[in-house]
Design an enzyme around this catalytic site. Sequence first.
Site, mmCIF file in Angstrom:
data_model
loop_
_atom_site.group_PDB
_atom_site.id
_atom_site.type_symbol
_atom_site.label_atom_id
_atom_site.label_comp_id
_atom_site.label_asym_id
_atom_site.label_seq_id
_atom_site.Cartn_x
_atom_site.Cartn_y
_atom_site.Cartn_z
ATOM 1 C CG ASP A 66 -1.756 1.230 1.352
ATOM 2 O OD1 ASP A 66 -2.475 1.575 0.403
ATOM 3 O OD2 ASP A 66 -1.686 1.894 2.403
ATOM 4 C CD GLU A 134 -3.434 -1.878 -1.110
ATOM 5 O OE1 GLU A 134 -3.635 -0.656 -1.250
ATOM 6 O OE2 GLU A 134 -3.780 -2.510 -0.096
#
Length: 257
Positions: A66, A134
């Site tokens: 992320d 992610e």
Amino acid sequence: MYTSFFRYIKRLFIRNREPYLSLYRLLGFYPNDPQIYRQAFVHRSSSAGARDGRMENNERLEFLGDAVLDAIVADLVYRKFPSRKEGFMTNTRSKIVQRESLNHIALKMGLDRMIVSSGKICSHNNYMYGNAFEALIGAIYLDMGYAKCCEYVQKQIIEKYVPLDKVIRREVNFKSNLIEWSQKNRLEVIFDLVETFTDKAGSPVFQTSVSLMGMPLGIGIGYTKKESQQAASKMAIQKIRNDKDIQRLINDLKARQ
């Protein structure tokens, strides 16, 4: 050069070649550590491979990915639009890294066929695929470094699935746009939660209405309050842009102001 050749020979004789080839088809390069990529696809509902007493899943990789993805996309947007201001760049980055977009990208990539999970996963409001994406970015970063990760995001993700020139024309935050329009025109919009009920699976559903100076403009349903407000705002914006009667009423309200 010799190191690369040695790795190539080693891959030729690896015992279980199919997972390795699957990763190559997904990534476009041979990974150094296939295990970290396998971990990227393990959902917490199916944590496996205990190490030092801890069950492994992709949550830590998701956390890392992320942050890395945010930095890479910010870098790409900054370089692509050298004369644009901070607000524009922030909005463009948000369109790319928001959960819905990442989920969509993951499905296009076929990550849904690679994820290991157990138990019933609700289809709505579920970002398991985007989270796995992610985690994949986190795995690439750890395995190959930032430069290779940045190259992968630009060539394999941005250019294939979210070209920046199209992204900037896409409208995604309908509620924010509606509020901005109302402030500009000095007309108040109000969001009201109409009701909350449950669907057949027992999940909560929210119904929200939006009105302009007391005039009903839109109604939306979603599995979160935010989702229902976005749906209501989208309907309201469409009416403001296309409904002649609504446009006349808005002009009358502005005239009274």
